[in-house]
Scaffold this motif. Sequence first.
Motif, PDB file in Angstrom:
ATOM      1  N   SER A 120       0.850  -1.207  -0.009  1.00 48.07           N
ATOM      2  CA  SER A 120      -0.069  -0.095   0.076  1.00 48.07           C
ATOM      3  C   SER A 120       0.930   1.285  -0.106  1.00 48.07           C
ATOM      4  O   SER A 120       1.917   1.157   0.523  1.00 48.07           O
ATOM      5  CB  SER A 120      -0.821   0.071   1.136  1.00 48.07           C
ATOM      6  N   HIS A 124      -1.614   7.009  -1.576  1.00 50.73           N
ATOM      7  CA  HIS A 124      -1.715   6.689  -3.015  1.00 50.73           C
ATOM      8  C   HIS A 124      -2.625   5.440  -2.715  1.00 50.73           C
ATOM      9  O   HIS A 124      -2.212   4.352  -3.191  1.00 50.73           O
ATOM     10  CB  HIS A 124      -0.779   6.221  -3.590  1.00 50.73           C
ATOM     11  N   LYS A 126      -5.154   4.078  -4.576  1.00 41.40           N
ATOM     12  CA  LYS A 126      -5.425   3.155  -5.646  1.00 41.40           C
ATOM     13  C   LYS A 126      -4.149   2.782  -6.627  1.00 41.40           C
ATOM     14  O   LYS A 126      -4.190   2.349  -7.833  1.00 41.40           O
ATOM     15  CB  LYS A 126      -6.484   3.746  -6.487  1.00 41.40           C
TER      16      LYS A 126
ATOM     17  N   THR B  21      -8.321   5.131   4.550  1.00 41.74           N
ATOM     18  CA  THR B  21      -7.780   3.949   4.149  1.00 41.74           C
ATOM     19  C   THR B  21      -6.409   3.414   4.807  1.00 41.74           C
ATOM     20  O   THR B  21      -6.537   2.325   5.040  1.00 41.74           O
ATOM     21  CB  THR B  21      -7.160   4.193   2.545  1.00 41.74           C
TER      22      THR B  21
END
Lengths: 268, 101
Positions: A120, A124, A126, B21
């Motif tokens: 990951s 960022h 994606k 995320t």
Amino acid sequence: MTRGVLLFAFNSPKYNYYEMAVATAKRINHFLGLPVTLVTDSESLPVKQSYEFDNVILAPADKSNRRDWGVWYNKGRYRAYQFSPYDETLLLDTDYMVNSDKLLKTFDLPTDFCCHDTTSFLMHPKAAQEMLSVYSFNTLWATVIMFKKTKRAEQIFNCLEMVQNNFEHYANIHGFIAATFRNDYGLTLATRIVNGQTTPNEDIIPWNLLHVGKNTSAYSNTKDEFNTEYTVMFDNWNRGKIRKEYITIKDTDFHVMNKENFMELISE
Amino acid sequence: MDTTLLITEAKARFNHNSAKTYLKDKYDSKFIVADQSGLWRANLETINFLNSSTDEQVILIDTFNNPVKVNRTSLLYKLADTYKNVMEEWHNEWADLEKKR
């Protein structure tokens, strides 16, 4: 049963890997409570050493590798199995920022060898997973490897040596550029060869490797030697303009791809 | 480096989506538990199954897709404890980030 961490650090004309290894070793001692063995060469080892490693193993650096920014002494990682004095070893890149005891979990995994297959990128979400080439496999990552002294682990490292020595041949088969040797690619091919052209689930660390990547910088939030809180700043390019964005992270291990940024972090 | 000053001078904006995320990534890994020769994820499905069964031993597929015979109560205790602690930590950190602008 002995456990420890192995670091490889060969200074290049551009970067002082020994200094990075010292900072990383201190964090390993603090957060993981493990001893650290350093593999380096006599040119990288300073006369006065401010930190005492568990062991220092002197080995000549293979200086035949180049990258866009200069010489890159990353070859010879296959010697980790031979050099490690421990029954259970964590092999880490020197630019891996340890901020927690998470890596200790890898020793509990029911396997004798594991590494990351998924990454990951902070800021960022994606970003695509890297592949050897569009026709080939997802890349495994040599940034963090846990191995035990078993026949299979030894075979993987022996195979990594064979792949390194025949990198151009494998590049032709898998359709990637052979100009720069990458341990990640070598490891991907070596584990597949040893495992009968498969990658067993057990060989994969069950969480993502976190990168601080392109256009992203991390800054320590405090001046503590063992700071675990960071501000991560990202240059978001939009219609020719940069918009600065940030997040804060804490108690999270990460790999810093930008060596200048890593040097800043350890010298703050 | 004074990061507060850095943020102010760069007029940087806190990115809530990236933070969310990052937190999911961070805490997802904390649900993983190695126990009784298997690797488990402390999720509601596994916890509920272990809770609803009455057998002393049950066979479960672990995250490596291996069937593993386990002591039900011991694994249930471990997974439920992990789930509770990790969710609490996650919630606290998320609540802190929610306040940022």
